[in-house]
Design an enzyme around this catalytic site. Structure first.
Site, mmCIF file in Angstrom:
data_model
loop_
_atom_site.group_PDB
_atom_site.id
_atom_site.type_symbol
_atom_site.label_atom_id
_atom_site.label_comp_id
_atom_site.label_asym_id
_atom_site.label_seq_id
_atom_site.Cartn_x
_atom_site.Cartn_y
_atom_site.Cartn_z
ATOM 1 N N LYS A 173 -56.487 10.349 96.876
ATOM 2 C CA LYS A 173 -57.886 10.693 96.581
ATOM 3 C C LYS A 173 -58.464 11.460 97.754
ATOM 4 O O LYS A 173 -58.005 11.305 98.885
ATOM 5 C CB LYS A 173 -58.712 9.410 96.365
ATOM 6 C CG LYS A 173 -59.981 9.627 95.584
ATOM 7 C CD LYS A 173 -59.714 9.616 94.094
ATOM 8 C CE LYS A 173 -60.970 9.792 93.287
ATOM 9 N NZ LYS A 173 -60.736 9.548 91.851
HETATM 10 P P1 NAD Z 1 -69.925 13.191 87.091
HETATM 11 O O1 NAD Z 1 -70.383 13.676 88.414
HETATM 12 O O2 NAD Z 1 -69.622 14.182 86.039
HETATM 13 O O3 NAD Z 1 -70.999 12.164 86.489
HETATM 14 C C1 NAD Z 1 -71.459 11.055 87.200
HETATM 15 C C2 NAD Z 1 -72.627 10.472 86.428
HETATM 16 O O4 NAD Z 1 -73.028 9.252 87.046
HETATM 17 C C3 NAD Z 1 -73.859 11.370 86.418
HETATM 18 O O5 NAD Z 1 -74.517 11.277 85.178
HETATM 19 C C4 NAD Z 1 -74.725 10.773 87.536
HETATM 20 O O6 NAD Z 1 -76.097 11.076 87.373
HETATM 21 C C5 NAD Z 1 -74.438 9.291 87.306
HETATM 22 N N1 NAD Z 1 -74.729 8.457 88.468
HETATM 23 C C6 NAD Z 1 -74.395 8.685 89.768
HETATM 24 N N2 NAD Z 1 -74.900 7.694 90.538
HETATM 25 C C7 NAD Z 1 -75.538 6.836 89.709
HETATM 26 C C8 NAD Z 1 -76.253 5.620 89.911
HETATM 27 N N3 NAD Z 1 -76.420 5.090 91.128
HETATM 28 N N4 NAD Z 1 -76.792 5.010 88.821
HETATM 29 C C9 NAD Z 1 -76.644 5.520 87.583
HETATM 30 N N5 NAD Z 1 -75.977 6.663 87.334
HETATM 31 C C10 NAD Z 1 -75.434 7.309 88.381
HETATM 32 O O7 NAD Z 1 -68.662 12.242 87.389
HETATM 33 P P2 NAD Z 1 -67.497 11.834 86.397
HETATM 34 O O8 NAD Z 1 -66.369 12.767 86.607
HETATM 35 O O9 NAD Z 1 -68.056 11.593 85.054
HETATM 36 O O10 NAD Z 1 -67.041 10.453 87.062
HETATM 37 C C11 NAD Z 1 -67.713 9.223 86.800
HETATM 38 C C12 NAD Z 1 -66.825 8.079 87.218
HETATM 39 O O11 NAD Z 1 -65.595 8.178 86.494
HETATM 40 C C13 NAD Z 1 -66.431 8.034 88.689
HETATM 41 O O12 NAD Z 1 -66.278 6.690 89.092
HETATM 42 C C14 NAD Z 1 -65.071 8.703 88.705
HETATM 43 O O13 NAD Z 1 -64.282 8.311 89.812
HETATM 44 C C15 NAD Z 1 -64.499 8.183 87.409
HETATM 45 N N6 NAD Z 1 -63.409 8.984 86.857
HETATM 46 C C16 NAD Z 1 -63.574 10.287 86.576
HETATM 47 C C17 NAD Z 1 -62.514 11.012 86.018
HETATM 48 C C18 NAD Z 1 -62.654 12.449 85.611
HETATM 49 O O14 NAD Z 1 -61.697 12.978 84.999
HETATM 50 N N7 NAD Z 1 -63.748 13.112 85.855
HETATM 51 C C19 NAD Z 1 -61.290 10.381 85.807
HETATM 52 C C20 NAD Z 1 -61.164 9.029 86.086
HETATM 53 C C21 NAD Z 1 -62.245 8.337 86.609
#
Ligand code: NAD
Length: 427
Positions: free
Chosen positions: A121
């Site tokens: 990561k």
């Molecule tokens: P993103 O940046 O597209 O979206 C994140 C979302 O979370 C946004 O809507 C943001 O406003 C919200 N957010 C952030 N802090 C917050 C808080 N304190 N309270 C409420 N909402 C909050 O990110 P993403 O890619 O959707 O990733 C989200 C999660 O999923 C992360 O934990 C990431 O590690 C995990 N993840 C993502 C992927 C991927 O393919 N993008 C894969 C596996 C896991």
């Protein structure tokens, strides 16, 4: 020669983030699984030590002419089963310990899915919303250049995570390619389609959350038709998962992002919100409703924001019967105990959000063979692999009378440690 002024931004600090320490959460999870690992348990220390951690200084000249220094990290947690795989996060609270935990969860996830990867990561401590596109490109390219000695298509393959996207992946791919002297598509996944990206990648993580949620719901006898769903996080993962639940008859009754919360018991128009609320502007919710989000009556709670969001106190309040961990590490260990006591089923992150890394694997394979698959083929292969992994973990949970999280760790740790044992200790 310009008159350069240098600033460190934000202040240098290797201290913990304001969240509970996610590395401690991960270590507690490993301790819970150790008694089930039988003779392989003698190798368990290997999971408690990241193989390689890199902290880099990322200086860039900002649009106002000032040079600012940012802290960047790349952690390769374990490479026993293959090259490192894991996303890159831009966030003002990124720390080394958080990156270590996220890398470790990637090790568990790739093994739980039986993908031929280890776990890695990366992160840069920066608020990307405060940067211009020009500054965002510079910070990405300089960071890539700094970590280029440890990444590569056969070494460690970054992908998007919080606040990074296909454009950021394109800059990484281009910078790395410039350094090695040829176009190296396989160095990152989650690229734009015209650069060797894969169809289906953008929505793959949300699709995986839906597939594992559908499998869990059917085993619990919970119908998706009319099921009430609350979703925290409406970015890449949360929005695509919410969209699929709605398409399958469920109703999203509460949404929360970093700026506020929307609650509507009649059901939120998710496709309309996806069109009207590009992630930079958010869902237009009210921060006054943030606390009420956790008691909104619902059947399914999807956590798709950041780690450490579901505390024991919030776990006592939720009315959900099923919790889906779209985010990495969103549930604290004591909240896990509360959910277990309350008979609330949790589909853990290491399987629930594995759709993204699975289609990243498909992208990596397609780049190597320069032969690209149709979207139907990708979605159907994703469904098959996720259902297979879910079934194996469900059976392990049944057999050992443990939670799905512990079962996923048993399945994954057995694979990692068997590989570790077979490879032996060098020298
Ligand atoms: P993103 O940046 O597209 O979206 C994140 C979302 O979370 C946004 O809507 C943001 O406003 C919200 N957010 C952030 N802090 C917050 C808080 N304190 N309270 C409420 N909402 C909050 O990110 P993403 O890619 O959707 O990733 C989200 C999660 O999923 C992360 O934990 C990431 O590690 C995990 N993840 C993502 C992927 C991927 O393919 N993008 C894969 C596996 C896991």
């Amino acid at each position: 020669m310009t008159n350069i002024t240098e600033k460190t931004s934000p202040p240098l600090s290797y201290a913990k983030s304001s969240f509970p320490n996610p590395w401690a959460t991960y270590l507690a999870q490993v301790d819970r699984v150790t008694p089930y690992l039988k003779s392989l348990a003698r190798w368990v220390e290997t999971l408690k030590h990241p193989k390689r951690t890199m902290i880099v200084d990322v200086p860039i000249e900002m649009d106002d002419g000032i040079v600012r220094h940012f802290e960047g990290f790349r952690v390769q947690h374990n490479l026993s089963r293959g090259p490192g795989k894991g996303g890159l996060r831009f966030h003002p609270q990124v720390t080394l310990e958080e990156t270590m935990a996220l890398a470790a969860w990637m090790t568990i996830k790739t093994a739980a899915m039986d993908l031929p990867f280890g776990g890695a990561k990366g992160g840069i401590r920066v608020d990307p919303f405060a940067l211009s596109d020009n500054e965002l490109e510079k910070i990405t390219r300089r960071y890539t250049s700094e970590i280029s000695i440890i990444i590569g298509p056969q070494k460690d393959i970054p992908a998007p995570d919080v606040n990074t996207n296909a454009q950021v992946m394109a800059w990484i791919m281009d910078t790395y390619s410039m350094q090695v002297g040829f176009t190296a598509s396989g160095v990152v996944t989650g690229k734009p389609l015209h650069l060797g990206g894969s169809l289906g990648r953008v929505k793959a993580t949300g699709r995986g959350v839906f597939v594992t949620g559908r499998e869990a719901a059917s085993r619990m006898g919970l119908s998706l038709e009319g099921a009430r769903v609350c979703v925290q996080g409406f970015g890449n993962v949360g929005s695509s998962a919410a969209e699929l639940f709605v398409l399958n008859g469920a109703k999203v009754v509460a949404l929360q992002d970093q700026w506020g919360t929307v609650i509507d018991e009649a059901g939120i128009d998710v496709p309309a919100l996806m069109m009207s609320a590009p992630s930079r502007k958010g869902i237009g919710g009210s921060p006054d409703l943030n606390d009420a989000f956790w008691n909104t009556p619902c059947d399914i709670l999807i956590l798709a924001a950041l780690e450490s969001q579901l505390t024991a106190e919030r776990a006592r309040r939720t009315t959900a019967k099923l919790v889906l961990e779209g985010a990495n590490g969103p549930t604290l260990p004591d909240a896990d105990d509360v959910l277990a006591d309350r008979n609330i089923l949790v589909v853990p992150d290491v399987i629930c959000n594995a759709g993204g890394v699975t289609v990243s694997y498909f992208e990596w394979v397609q780049d190597f063979s320069s032969f690209f698959w149709s979207e139907n083929e990708i979605n159907s292969r994703l469904d098959t692999l996720m259902v297979e992994a879910f079934r194996k973990i469900w059976a392990c949970a049944d057999f050992n009378k443990v939670s799905l999280r512990t079962a996923a760790y048993i399945v994954a740790c057995e694979r990692i440690l068997a590989a570790r044992e077979a490879r032996g200790l060098y020298p």
